[in-house]
Design a protein around this motif. Structure first.
Motif, PDB file in Angstrom:
ATOM      1  N   VAL A   1      -3.720 -28.772 -22.279  1.00  0.00           N
ATOM      2  CA  VAL A   1      -2.568 -28.045 -21.735  1.00  0.00           C
ATOM      3  C   VAL A   1      -1.362 -28.975 -21.703  1.00  0.00           C
ATOM      4  CG1 VAL A   1      -1.622 -26.813 -19.751  1.00  0.00           C
ATOM      5  CG2 VAL A   1      -4.047 -26.556 -20.347  1.00  0.00           C
ATOM      6  N   MET A   2      -0.255 -28.528 -22.295  1.00  0.00           N
ATOM      7  CA  MET A   2       0.975 -29.330 -22.326  1.00  0.00           C
ATOM      8  C   MET A   2       2.163 -28.429 -22.030  1.00  0.00           C
ATOM      9  SD  MET A   2       0.483 -31.868 -25.593  1.00  0.00           S
ATOM     10  CE  MET A   2       2.034 -32.685 -25.210  1.00  0.00           C
ATOM     11  N   SER A   3       3.239 -29.036 -21.574  1.00  0.00           N
ATOM     12  CA  SER A   3       4.468 -28.277 -21.333  1.00  0.00           C
ATOM     13  C   SER A   3       5.401 -28.420 -22.528  1.00  0.00           C
ATOM     14  CB  SER A   3       5.168 -28.780 -20.069  1.00  0.00           C
ATOM     15  OG  SER A   3       5.553 -30.128 -20.205  1.00  0.00           O
ATOM     16  N   PHE A   4       6.133 -27.333 -22.820  1.00  0.00           N
ATOM     17  CA  PHE A   4       7.058 -27.329 -23.938  1.00  0.00           C
ATOM     18  C   PHE A   4       8.392 -26.738 -23.510  1.00  0.00           C
ATOM     19  CE2 PHE A   4       3.277 -28.052 -26.417  1.00  0.00           C
ATOM     20  CZ  PHE A   4       3.722 -28.804 -27.484  1.00  0.00           C
ATOM     21  N   TYR A   5       9.426 -27.169 -24.171  1.00  0.00           N
ATOM     22  CA  TYR A   5      10.778 -26.677 -23.916  1.00  0.00           C
ATOM     23  C   TYR A   5      10.860 -25.185 -24.223  1.00  0.00           C
ATOM     24  CZ  TYR A   5      15.793 -25.987 -24.630  1.00  0.00           C
ATOM     25  OH  TYR A   5      17.071 -25.513 -24.587  1.00  0.00           O
TER      26      TYR A   5
ATOM     27  N   SER B   1       8.956 -24.669 -46.154  1.00  0.00           N
ATOM     28  CA  SER B   1       9.410 -24.471 -44.780  1.00  0.00           C
ATOM     29  C   SER B   1       8.442 -23.642 -43.941  1.00  0.00           C
ATOM     30  CB  SER B   1      10.798 -23.822 -44.768  1.00  0.00           C
ATOM     31  OG  SER B   1      10.765 -22.573 -45.448  1.00  0.00           O
ATOM     32  N   GLY B   2       7.695 -22.756 -44.580  1.00  0.00           N
ATOM     33  CA  GLY B   2       6.768 -21.902 -43.835  1.00  0.00           C
ATOM     34  C   GLY B   2       5.665 -22.663 -43.132  1.00  0.00           C
ATOM     35  N   LYS B   3       5.369 -23.861 -43.617  1.00  0.00           N
ATOM     36  CA  LYS B   3       4.274 -24.644 -43.028  1.00  0.00           C
ATOM     37  C   LYS B   3       4.561 -25.055 -41.581  1.00  0.00           C
ATOM     38  CE  LYS B   3       2.371 -26.501 -47.329  1.00  0.00           C
ATOM     39  NZ  LYS B   3       1.114 -25.742 -47.157  1.00  0.00           N
ATOM     40  N   MET B   4       5.837 -25.090 -41.187  1.00  0.00           N
ATOM     41  CA  MET B   4       6.146 -25.504 -39.817  1.00  0.00           C
ATOM     42  C   MET B   4       5.660 -24.487 -38.787  1.00  0.00           C
ATOM     43  SD  MET B   4      10.268 -24.923 -39.750  1.00  0.00           S
ATOM     44  CE  MET B   4      10.995 -23.406 -40.405  1.00  0.00           C
TER      45      MET B   4
ATOM     46  N   THR C   1       9.529 -25.875 -31.588  1.00  0.00           N
ATOM     47  CA  THR C   1       8.558 -24.833 -31.239  1.00  0.00           C
ATOM     48  C   THR C   1       9.241 -23.654 -30.560  1.00  0.00           C
ATOM     49  OG1 THR C   1       6.776 -26.454 -31.005  1.00  0.00           O
ATOM     50  CG2 THR C   1       6.466 -24.335 -29.907  1.00  0.00           C
ATOM     51  N   ALA C   2      10.181 -23.925 -29.658  1.00  0.00           N
ATOM     52  CA  ALA C   2      10.881 -22.857 -28.952  1.00  0.00           C
ATOM     53  C   ALA C   2      11.644 -21.952 -29.915  1.00  0.00           C
ATOM     54  CB  ALA C   2      11.842 -23.463 -27.927  1.00  0.00           C
TER      55      ALA C   2
END
Length: 380
Positions: free
Chosen positions: A30-34, A94-97, A65-66
């Motif tokens: 579990v991690m926090s993300f912007y 670019s789709g790989k991201m 990610t946001a």
């Protein structure tokens, strides 16, 4: 506890603070993300909705990610996204991201693939669901050829968001006249649907790298940014500066952190400490020194000294009036007692190299701002 944070002359209330929601990965981590909630609440200097938002944070904070999640939400309503790239080879993959994001949120789709539309210029990103039905998610665009890109403006009529990741580079590998090309590309995309100009929200993301980049200089951020800055606002734009503590702790506790414990890169990547901090390199210096030359800027003069035992170059206002080497980069400061220099001169290279190596020290912020103004010329 007072959670208010300064934003220019405004005060951030607790509801406007940066929040990092928790995300659970496969395997239980579990991690926090912007997320975008905080920056979406900030108005620009004219108290209007900004068209351009810059997000600067430590590495692995979740900025990209946001925006990927936001684009996946938008496509449910047939709203497309454009990702901007400086190099041609990036657009075809670019789709790989999206791979990690779709692993976390499989309800949005299975995979994103690329389909070349205009070779080396535009690549379509196709979102496939679990049954392999494909839907146009948006486009990856190489924006170095703006004249050619203009011809395909109608293609972008359903674009509802523009994203430019890594807009600040570590290696200064910017395009020639990048700001102009960036503006031209936005104008190409932001048309259609019966309008000469559509206001398409544009997001720029970067890690803490360096103050001297074309975008900070163009928007005047290099002069305004201070240690405790959380937001900066301009006419039509806002910039947010964040630190994700989970990402910071993960980096500081990693084995890489042990190997590169005292490196400037480690401090920049994890802690957001970089050359634009107000306190960075502003200090008093003593010891044996050698007077090199005098910098003249307007009515003010600045002394440039080398401290060989400390290995630094120091700039203050204790000018040696007997020194014959008086240089200026400003035409209005040029007179019979000064030598006018350009950004191609060896003095400029000397200051820039010292800055890049972290060898410059300044008596106060005014000394620092003057030198940053000089060093910013070549980048624009």
């Amino acid at each position: 506890m007072d959670y208010r944070l300064t934003v220019g002359q405004r005060i951030l209330t607790p509801s406007m603070r940066v929040r990092f929601p928790l995300v659970q990965f496969k395997g239980g981590n579990v991690m926090s993300f912007y997320n975008l909630d905080s920056i979406k609440k900030i108005k620009d200097l004219d108290n209007d909705e900004p068209i351009l938002r810059m997000i600067i944070g430590n590495r692995s904070a979740g900025k990209t990610t946001a925006l990927l999640i936001e684009s996946l939400k938008n496509v449910q309503n047939d709203k497309q996204v454009v990702f901007l790239y400086r190099t041609q080879d990036e657009i075809s993959s670019s789709g790989k991201m999206y791979e990690d994001v779709l692993d976390i949120y499989p309800e949005y789709g299975k995979v994103v693939t690329n389909k070349s539309i205009v070779k080396g210029l535009i690549s379509a990103m196709m979102l496939h669901d679990k049954d392999d039905n494909a839907k146009l998610l948006g486009y990856a665009v190489y924006f170095n050829n703006t004249d050619k890109l203009k011809k395909y403006s109608p293609m972008f009529k359903d674009v509802a968001m523009i994203v430019f990741d890594e807009f600040v580079l570590e290696n200064n590998g910017y395009l020639k006249n990048e700001i102009t090309k960036f503006e031209s590309t936005l104008r190409t995309i932001c048309r259609g649907k019966g309008k000469q100009v559509r206001e398409v929200p544009t997001y720029l993301m970067a890690n803490y790298v360096t103050l001297l980049n074309p975008y900070f200089i163009y928007f005047g951020i290099h002069k305004r940014l201070r240690d405790n800055t959380n937001f900066l606002r301009g006419h039509g734009w806002v910039a947010q500066f964040v630190i994700n503590k989970d990402a910071q702790n993960a980096m500081n506790e990693s084995k890489f952190a042990k190997v590169f414990k005292n490196s400037q890169y480690q401090k920049s990547s994890a802690d957001g400490v970089y050359l634009c901090d107000a306190s960075a390199f502003v200090e008093s210096v003593s010891g044996n020194s050698r007077y090199i030359f005098t910098l003249v800027c307007g009515k003010d003069s600045y002394a440039v000294r080398e401290y060989p035992e400390k290995g630094i170059v120091y700039i203050d206002r204790t000018v040696d009036q007997s020194c014959k080497y008086r240089f200026t980069f400003d035409a209005s400061s040029h007179n019979a007692d000064t030598l006018m220099l350009s950004s191609q001169s060896f003095i400029y290279d000397y200051l820039k190299r010292s800055y890049d190596l972290g060898l410059l020290r300044f008596k106060d912020l005014k000394c620092k701002d003057i030198v940053l103004d000089i060093l910013s010329v070549r980048l624009m």
